[in-house]
Design an enzyme around this catalytic site. Structure first.
Site, short mmCIF file in Angstrom:
data_model
loop_
_atom_site.label_atom_id
_atom_site.label_comp_id
_atom_site.label_asym_id
_atom_site.label_seq_id
_atom_site.Cartn_x
_atom_site.Cartn_y
_atom_site.Cartn_z
N HIS A 115 -1.45 1.46 2.33
CA HIS A 115 -1.21 0.01 2.17
C HIS A 115 0.08 -0.47 2.86
O HIS A 115 0.81 -1.31 2.31
CB HIS A 115 -1.19 -0.36 0.70
CG HIS A 115 -2.53 -0.28 0.02
ND1 HIS A 115 -3.71 -0.43 0.70
CD2 HIS A 115 -2.86 -0.07 -1.29
CE1 HIS A 115 -4.72 -0.32 -0.15
NE2 HIS A 115 -4.24 -0.10 -1.36
N HIS A 189 -5.78 -7.61 -2.31
CA HIS A 189 -5.98 -6.54 -3.30
C HIS A 189 -6.11 -7.11 -4.71
O HIS A 189 -5.45 -6.64 -5.64
CB HIS A 189 -4.81 -5.55 -3.22
CG HIS A 189 -5.15 -4.16 -3.68
ND1 HIS A 189 -5.64 -3.90 -4.94
CD2 HIS A 189 -5.05 -2.97 -3.05
CE1 HIS A 189 -5.82 -2.58 -5.07
NE2 HIS A 189 -5.48 -2.00 -3.93
N GLU A 328 -12.18 -4.76 -1.99
CA GLU A 328 -11.27 -5.03 -0.87
C GLU A 328 -12.04 -4.95 0.44
O GLU A 328 -12.39 -3.86 0.90
CB GLU A 328 -10.13 -4.01 -0.88
CG GLU A 328 -9.39 -3.89 -2.19
CD GLU A 328 -8.71 -2.55 -2.32
OE1 GLU A 328 -7.89 -2.21 -1.44
OE2 GLU A 328 -9.00 -1.82 -3.30
#
Length: 363
Positions: A115, A189, A328
């Site tokens: 991420h 997210h 996602e």
């Protein structure tokens, strides 16, 4: 009597440790749906939608103040990047140049980049611009990621636009350009619980994923490269199925993720426009429904396996295991190292564009 008009309100949200003031923007459509978005992390903080009786509830996990996001947040509602999801060993190559990123996740024997690294887009203060519109209010957020940030090449100019339409969709549009070859993979997210955040788990939520295959992972949760058919496995959500129906099945892939934490390969129309239905969720108790439409090739379904009750949300209730699910939309994990996956390379002169809509209804 005239219909209510969409509105945008702004309030203070707190200061970062560096003293930067942040703001919270409230978008309300003419039906009363409401989205609260912070410029810190371009974060979806709250999303209030009606049940079958018309009662509104906040259906995304998160906090009511910035200090809690700074203290502990597993990317609640944030925009994550430059590269959402995982890159094996925190390394990738473009041409003859190899780039090394932070390995901020994974077991010691198999570390990976997750991420965007130690300080990804979820931890930046974005520049915000309100977009009043009778068709539904919007908020445009922009961040310029400098060359070398978190190890990535190129100055990346990123824009994220949220639009809360009067058709009860939260539409998220991404755009990015670069001055040097780089890799880009962006998503929101959000953690959803259609009963309301802090209100039990999501095991009875019924899920459909428009995908005939998924990406199995190795022990480090990195895709093996195989596109495995879902038919006959616990990963088959081609028809609406309770999330909890097979989540504890004796399956090596479920064991590796402690439940679902995998990317599904979305079925796409033959037409040039790739925008298509990716997922549908039905919550039987409230009657709330969610449809996810996207131009992205994949969707990461995460069943909130690692929520451990250490985080107390806006409702005052702790978030326990499987208190929410994430859907996602994105390109595949580790695509820079797997040439047969859809490319995530962005070159100077090109424009990265992506759109995802979360459409809410009842049944």
């Amino acid at each position: 009597m005239t219909d209510p008009q969409p509105t945008i309100d702004v309030e203070d949200f707190g200061h970062t440790p560096q003293g930067i003031a942040t703001k919270l923007y409230t978008l309300t459509n003419r039906n009363g749906l409401q989205a609260k978005i912070a410029d810190y992390g371009a974060t979806l903080v709250q999303l209030r939608v009606p049940d079958r009786a018309g009662a509104l509830a906040d259906v995304v996990l998160g906090y009511g103040k910035l200090a809690d996001y700074l203290a502990q947040s597993p990317y609640f509602g944030s925009i994550v990047g430059r590269y959402c999801n995982r890159i094996a060993a925190g390394k990738f190559s473009l041409g003859d140049q190899t780039y090394t990123l932070a390995t901020n996740s994974g077991a010691p024997a198999a570390p990976c980049h997750l991420h965007g690294g130690d300080s990804g887009f979820d931890k930046k203060v974005w520049r915000a611009e309100t977009l009043p519109d009778p068709a539904g209010p919007g908020l445009r957020l922009r961040y310029l990621s400098p060359d070398g940030e978190e190890g990535y090449p190129g100055n990346l100019d990123v824009t994220v636009t949220y639009r809360l339409t009067n058709q009860n969709s939260l539409r998220i549009e991404f755009r990015a350009t670069t001055d040097k070859a780089t890799v880009v993979n962006l998503t929101n997210h959000a953690y959803f619980n259609l009963r309301g955040e802090g209100n039990g788990d999501i095991l009875e939520h019924r899920l459909l994923l428009n995908a005939d295959s998924y990406l199995p992972v190795d022990a480090g949760i990195i895709p093996t490269g195989e596109l495995r058919p879902v038919r006959g496995t616990p990963f088959d959500f081609s028809a609406l199925t309770a999330v909890g129906a097979r989540i504890d099945a004796d399956d090596p892939q479920l064991a590796r993720g402690s439940g679902y934490d995998h990317n599904w390969v979305l079925n796409k129309p033959a037409a040039a426009d790739p925008y298509a239905l990716a997922a549908k969720v039905v919550e039987p108790q409230s009657g709330r429904t969610l449809e996810v439409w996207t131009s992205e090739p994949g969707i990461q379904f995460y069943s909130g396996n690692f929520l451990d009750r250490s985080m107390v949300g806006k409702s005052g209730n702790p978030y326990g295991p499987r208190a929410a699910l994430c859907l996602e939309t994105q390109h595949y994990p580790d695509a820079p190292n797997q040439p047969h996956f859809p490319t995530t390379t962005l070159l100077p002169g090109e424009i990265f564009e992506s759109v995802t809509s979360y459409h809410f209804g009842v049944e």
